[in-house]
Write a protein that holds these residues in place. Structure first.
Motif, PDB file in Angstrom:
ATOM      1  N   ILE A 255       0.851  -1.194   0.000  1.00 19.29           N
ATOM      2  CA  ILE A 255       0.000   0.000   0.000  1.00 19.29           C
ATOM      3  C   ILE A 255       0.883   1.240   0.000  1.00 19.29           C
ATOM      4  CG2 ILE A 255      -1.765   1.221   1.331  1.00 19.29           C
ATOM      5  CD1 ILE A 255      -3.026  -1.295   1.602  1.00 19.29           C
ATOM      6  N   PRO A 256       0.667   2.182  -0.928  1.00 21.27           N
ATOM      7  CA  PRO A 256       1.448   3.426  -0.882  1.00 21.27           C
ATOM      8  C   PRO A 256       1.242   4.099   0.481  1.00 21.27           C
ATOM      9  CG  PRO A 256       0.173   3.295  -2.911  1.00 21.27           C
ATOM     10  CD  PRO A 256      -0.279   2.160  -2.051  1.00 21.27           C
ATOM     11  N   GLY A 257       2.330   4.549   1.085  1.00 22.36           N
ATOM     12  CA  GLY A 257       2.240   5.127   2.428  1.00 22.36           C
ATOM     13  C   GLY A 257       2.620   4.103   3.488  1.00 22.36           C
ATOM     14  N   ASN A 331       5.656   7.388  -9.351  1.00 23.10           N
ATOM     15  CA  ASN A 331       4.504   6.509  -9.313  1.00 23.10           C
ATOM     16  C   ASN A 331       3.303   7.360  -8.909  1.00 23.10           C
ATOM     17  OD1 ASN A 331       2.436   4.912  -8.182  1.00 23.10           O
ATOM     18  ND2 ASN A 331       3.863   3.248  -7.758  1.00 23.10           N
ATOM     19  N   PRO A 332       2.255   7.432  -9.762  1.00 26.72           N
ATOM     20  CA  PRO A 332       1.153   8.351  -9.458  1.00 26.72           C
ATOM     21  C   PRO A 332       0.481   8.074  -8.111  1.00 26.72           C
ATOM     22  CG  PRO A 332       0.627   6.927 -11.330  1.00 26.72           C
ATOM     23  CD  PRO A 332       2.071   6.744 -11.033  1.00 26.72           C
ATOM     24  N   TYR A 333       0.438   6.803  -7.704  1.00 27.39           N
ATOM     25  CA  TYR A 333      -0.222   6.488  -6.430  1.00 27.39           C
ATOM     26  C   TYR A 333       0.603   6.971  -5.242  1.00 27.39           C
ATOM     27  CZ  TYR A 333      -3.139   3.671  -9.424  1.00 27.39           C
ATOM     28  OH  TYR A 333      -3.987   3.272 -10.413  1.00 27.39           O
ATOM     29  N   GLU A 334       1.928   6.781  -5.358  1.00 30.42           N
ATOM     30  CA  GLU A 334       2.812   7.262  -4.294  1.00 30.42           C
ATOM     31  C   GLU A 334       2.703   8.785  -4.168  1.00 30.42           C
ATOM     32  OE1 GLU A 334       5.067   5.791  -2.234  1.00 30.42           O
ATOM     33  OE2 GLU A 334       4.767   3.730  -2.908  1.00 30.42           O
ATOM     34  N   GLU A 335       2.729   9.419  -5.334  1.00 27.68           N
ATOM     35  CA  GLU A 335       2.690  10.870  -5.345  1.00 27.68           C
ATOM     36  C   GLU A 335       1.365  11.370  -4.784  1.00 27.68           C
ATOM     37  OE1 GLU A 335       3.877  12.145  -9.199  1.00 27.68           O
ATOM     38  OE2 GLU A 335       3.965  14.238  -8.593  1.00 27.68           O
ATOM     39  N   TYR A 336       0.302  10.691  -5.185  1.00 28.04           N
ATOM     40  CA  TYR A 336      -1.018  11.100  -4.704  1.00 28.04           C
ATOM     41  C   TYR A 336      -1.129  10.922  -3.195  1.00 28.04           C
ATOM     42  CZ  TYR A 336      -5.932  11.636  -3.949  1.00 28.04           C
ATOM     43  OH  TYR A 336      -7.121  12.081  -3.465  1.00 28.04           O
ATOM     44  N   MET A 337      -0.547   9.818  -2.690  1.00 23.94           N
ATOM     45  CA  MET A 337      -0.607   9.566  -1.250  1.00 23.94           C
ATOM     46  C   MET A 337       0.012  10.730  -0.470  1.00 23.94           C
ATOM     47  SD  MET A 337       1.543   8.543   1.383  1.00 23.94           S
ATOM     48  CE  MET A 337       2.965   7.923   0.485  1.00 23.94           C
ATOM     49  N   VAL A 338       1.183  11.203  -0.959  1.00 21.88           N
ATOM     50  CA  VAL A 338       1.841  12.314  -0.258  1.00 21.88           C
ATOM     51  C   VAL A 338       0.989  13.580  -0.341  1.00 21.88           C
ATOM     52  CG1 VAL A 338       3.870  13.787  -0.253  1.00 21.88           C
ATOM     53  CG2 VAL A 338       4.136  11.339  -0.603  1.00 21.88           C
ATOM     54  N   ARG A 401      -8.012   6.304   0.895  1.00 25.09           N
ATOM     55  CA  ARG A 401      -8.212   6.476  -0.547  1.00 25.09           C
ATOM     56  C   ARG A 401      -7.495   5.345  -1.253  1.00 25.09           C
ATOM     57  NH1 ARG A 401      -8.937  12.953  -1.471  1.00 25.09           N
ATOM     58  NH2 ARG A 401     -10.947  12.928  -0.453  1.00 25.09           N
ATOM     59  N   ASP A 402      -8.247   4.341  -1.557  1.00 23.45           N
ATOM     60  CA  ASP A 402      -7.721   3.142  -2.190  1.00 23.45           C
ATOM     61  C   ASP A 402      -7.339   3.458  -3.639  1.00 23.45           C
ATOM     62  OD1 ASP A 402      -7.075   0.507  -2.528  1.00 23.45           O
ATOM     63  OD2 ASP A 402      -8.824  -0.210  -1.412  1.00 23.45           O
ATOM     64  N   SER A 406     -13.698   4.531  -6.450  1.00 23.33           N
ATOM     65  CA  SER A 406     -14.924   3.921  -5.949  1.00 23.33           C
ATOM     66  C   SER A 406     -14.713   3.317  -4.568  1.00 23.33           C
ATOM     67  CB  SER A 406     -15.398   2.833  -6.917  1.00 23.33           C
ATOM     68  OG  SER A 406     -14.379   1.869  -7.073  1.00 23.33           O
ATOM     69  N   SER A 407     -13.470   3.053  -4.203  1.00 22.41           N
ATOM     70  CA  SER A 407     -13.213   2.497  -2.880  1.00 22.41           C
ATOM     71  C   SER A 407     -12.628   3.549  -1.934  1.00 22.41           C
ATOM     72  CB  SER A 407     -12.258   1.314  -2.963  1.00 22.41           C
ATOM     73  OG  SER A 407     -12.201   0.782  -4.225  1.00 22.41           O
TER      74      SER A 407
END
Lengths: 458, 392
Positions: A255-257, A331-338, A401-402, A406-407
């Protein structure tokens, strides 16, 4: 030419770790009188009363949980790990300072640890007790915890050894056992002192049983020193291993984060950081109420503030690396997590965490701040809050925020979450109250060894 | 009492000359190699450079750690550490060949990098001008810290003012923060970005621990070699070696802890953006080098250093220190070279010539610095206590 070197300079330029003027007898009197002869202060009854009410709250919340189930908590999809894990990590982290003080500082021959190790170890035990409650109740069926252990059974049930959650079972139970042994072994000579000095029958019998026939013979001391050193050696890896495995609970996932290689050292540093803050929170009132300023000196507080500063910088380094690598990973998910932590719905908590953990302890660069009792106390509380917020941010913002919008969902703790958390603080504080009332909170015999009289000229 | 704290000049002079000769021959060979195989030259040069600057920077970190923590172990090796830090201006000069080889070394420094989506994203950070500005900043920061640490330390020899110890302590706190921040990004720039798609948040930390470990091994070796001669023979005792051995053990463990943390987390995550780094390092001969690291960089020194009598025996401790120094090089080889040779183990003759070349020059400079100043801080307020510690 060898003669002039014979004069021993006892740490020139450093303030003492015990105020001058004490003798073997005065040290023993002062510490044992708290338990044996001094009247229990009214504040003790008040404090114990309040914290005991919170224990009742805990029991009520747990009773409700048993009857209704984990649905009374705020956990739900997508945030399946809420307060239970946050509080577990927070409490277990607090315990680490006790182990560090008792084991690592002993091995490093840091004599100043002597006056704080006893209650820091007690703090460790009580914190581990509070921590242990949470995973137990989080499994949903706390009456079946032995399923977590590998034992042959007709159900063909075997723990998943690739899961760090199973490693946790072993790490935490080992930690609790070794900490208890270490604390108890350290208490034995003092329990014998209390046995010998108490004037009434009942305490004499109880302390006598607990002292396990200690007579203070040379043989006893020899074996005792050996056992204590071995236990210190055993405890040392536990300072690292327990929180490393707690960090792997998160980092081994993808999981990012959570999946970050910095987690093990950064969690360990965070644990020591929070632990020393808790030692300060306890030590400052205790030394004021029981007039122990001679034993817990400004030098102790100063040293602890320095450890808080160093571990706080490591924790801040962890935040910096997480944020930088969030971007650098591409990685867009990593970046979004931050970005979600900084700007999402939980952003105020994130910035509060940065203010508490990364900014506030920076005042400890100043000697003036390290020697001011109010500043030390306030910063210690801020750090404790900050470390709780850190676990909240790590657990909740990484989950809520998965990967698919939607999740997505929000996590709000319910009143039962809060009641359980406050209840464990009540349990912790009432155990501390009982400890200072019934056991010597400072190691009597070790304090005697740091007196100047105890230094034998060669 | 010790009054003369200078080392035997003639011997050092000889050592300096020989090192310089080795250095010049090594670098000359590399220069010749560059004409035939430019790619391999820069790769070998980078590897050798990282190894030697790691020892100098590790020494810088240890000096500052010592100023903050105190302890007899640090006082007896302080001048050795300081001499190593004074080689940093030379290392800044030796960085220049890397500047000219950027496009050979780093895929992000080549024009075609912009065709790669991830590298395009990273180009905000990984681009040649910014890389050079950062490198200049790192060196400026290190040299500034080194300058003041050495200046005040020398001043203490002349004036014997105890207040200078406090000043050194005050500088060392921020100094370590500076070292931590700059070295983290230097390790990302110089090493991690060799495989520019890959990232790891622990990388900077474990790189720094590697430097400190290498520096401890180096300085222990030098201290033992010099302890057979005056004036160190009168000061360094098995008590000091015991303490230094414990510190070496602690850093061997810390290195292994960080390396294993990174491995375990990436191994269990098994993500396509992370795991290729380990896959490359498990192919062909690299797998055996990795195994060698587990055995000789961790297991063997760990087990040996547990022994109390070994830590107190100068000859045996010297052997362990030498092993750790050698394994530091192997570790760097395992970190750096698979980026260029993912197909399997590859060793160019310049991988030996370049470390000998830079190392010869570095050691000559180290010896020159060692000669220039008293080898013991006689006027450190804790000096007598540190000597006494060795005689207990």
């Amino acid at each position: 030419m060898k003669e002039p070197l014979k004069t021993v300079i006892v740490e020139p330029g450093k303030p003492p770790i015990i105020e001058p003027g004490h003798t073997f007898a005065s040290v023993t009197d002062k510490i044992s009188s708290v338990v044996l002869t001094r009247r229990t202060p009214r504040g003790w009854y008040l404090g114990f009363g309040v914290s005991f009410v919170l224990v009742m709250v805990l029991l009520y919340a747990l009773g409700k949980l048993m009857v209704v189930g984990t649905g009374i908590w705020g956990v739900n999809h997508p945030v399946g790990w809420g307060f239970a894990i946050i509080n577990f990590v927070w409490w277990i982290g607090i315990g680490h300072a006790g182990t560090l003080i008792s084991a690592i500082l002993l091995l490093l021959r840091q004599e100043w640890r002597t006056s704080i190790n006893r209650f820091a170890e007690a703090m460790t035990l009580f914190a581990v007790a509070c921590a242990g409650i949470f995973p137990l109740i989080h499994v949903g069926r706390p009456w079946l915890p032995y399923w977590l252990f590998p034992y042959p059974n007709t159900m063909g049930l075997w723990p998943q050894f690739r899961s760090p959650l199973v490693w946790d079972v072993f790490a935490v139970s080992t930690y609790a056992t070794v900490s208890l042994l270490f604390w108890f072994v350290g208490l034995i000579p003092d329990l014998a002192t209390l046995r010998d000095r108490s004037r009434r029958q009942l305490p004499r019998v109880i302390y006598g049983i607990l002292a396990m026939g200690w007579r203070g013979s040379a043989m006893h001391w020899h074996r005792y020193e050996m056992a204590y050193l071995l236990l210190a050696g055993l405890s040392t890896p536990l300072v690292l291993s327990v929180h490393t495995i707690v960090s792997l609970d998160f980092a081994v996932s993808i999981i990012p984060g959570w999946h970050a290689t910095i987690f093990p050292p950064y969690f360990v540093a965070g644990a020591i950081y929070a632990g020393f803050a808790m030692v300060l929170i306890l030590a400052i009132p205790i030394r004021a109420i029981y007039r122990l300023e001679d034993f817990i000196t400004l030098r102790h507080l100063d040293n602890m503030a320095k450890i808080i500063l160093v571990t706080g910088l490591i924790v801040a380094y962890g935040y910096m690396m997480e944020a930088f690598m969030g971007w650098y990973s591409a990685n867009p998910y990593e970046e979004y997590m931050v970005l979600n932590r900084m700007r999402g719905p939980y952003a105020p908590l994130y910035w509060a965490l940065i203010a508490c953990n990364a900014l506030a302890p920076q005042v400890f660069w100043l000697k003036r701040a390290r020697s001011s009792i109010p500043v030390l106390f306030i910063i210690a509380i801020i750090v404790s809050i900050g470390m709780w917020l850190e676990r909240f941010i790590i657990v909740v913002t990484s989950l809520h925020r998965d990967f698919l919008p939607s999740s997505w969902g929000m996590y709000y703790p319910t009143v039962w979450d809060w009641a359980t958390f406050l209840g464990t603080t009540g349990l912790f504080v009432s155990l501390i109250f009982l400890f200072v009332r019934f056991l010597p909170m400072i190691s009597i015999f070790e304090m005697r060894t740091i007196l100047p009289q105890a230094r034998v000229e060669e | 009492m010790i009054h003369d704290a200078s080392l035997p000049e003639a011997e050092l002079q000889q050592f300096q000359k020989r090192s310089l000769l080795v250095g010049i021959v090594g670098l000359a060979l590399c220069g010749a190699g560059m004409l035939f195989n430019r790619e391999e030259f820069f790769r070998s040069y980078l590897l050798a450079y990282l190894f030697w600057i790691g020892i100098a920077l590790g020494c810088l970190a240890i000096v500052m750690l010592h100023h903050l923590s105190g302890g007899a172990w640090g006082i007896v090796i302080r001048r050795l550490l300081e001499s190593a830090t004074r080689t940093l201006p030379l290392m800044a000069l030796l960085f220049l060949p890397i500047v000219f080889g950027l496009s050979h070394l780093y895929e992000w420094a080549r024009p075609e990098a912009l065709g790669d989506k991830i590298l395009r994203h990273k180009s905000l950070y990984l681009n040649v001008p910014f890389f050079l500005v950062r490198a200049a900043l790192y060196f400026a920061a290190w040299i500034a810290v080194v300058y003041f640490l050495n200046k005040w330390s020398l001043k203490q020899d002349q004036t014997a003012a105890p207040s200078l110890s406090r000043q050194l302590e005050l500088l060392s706190g921020p100094g370590l923060v500076i070292y931590g921040a700059t070295m983290t990004f230097a390790s990302i720039d110089w090493v991690m970005s060799l495989e520019a798609h890959w990232f790891s948040t622990i990388y900077g930390l474990s790189f720094m621990v590697g430097q400190v470990l290498g520096a401890f091994a180096f300085v222990i070796a030098v201290a033992i070699l010099l302890s057979s001669r005056k004036p160190l023979s009168e000061v360094i005792s098995s008590e000091h070696l015991h303490d230094l051995g414990k510190l070496l053990l602690a850093f061997v463990m810390l290195w292994a802890y960080l390396a294993f943390s990174q491995f375990l987390i990436m191994f269990s995550g098994n993500l396509p953006e992370e795991i290729p780094w380990y896959i490359r390092r498990q192919q062909g001969g690299w797998r055996w080098i990795g195994l060698l690291l587990i055995l000789l960089h961790f297991a063997l020194p760990f087990l040996l250093l547990l022994s109390r009598s070994l830590k107190r025996d100068a000859k045996k401790l010297l052997a362990v220190a030498a092993l750790v120094i050698a394994m530091r090089f192997v570790d760097l080889l395992w970190q750096v070279s698979p980026a260029f040779h993912p197909e399997g183990f590859h060793f160019n003759w310049m991988d030996l010539a370049a470390p000998a070349g830079i190392g010869g020059i570095w050691l000559a400079s180290f010896a020159r610095q060692l000669k220039g100043r008293p080898v013991l801080p006689l006027h450190d307020p804790f000096f007598q206590e540190a000597v006494q510690h060795g005689r207990e």
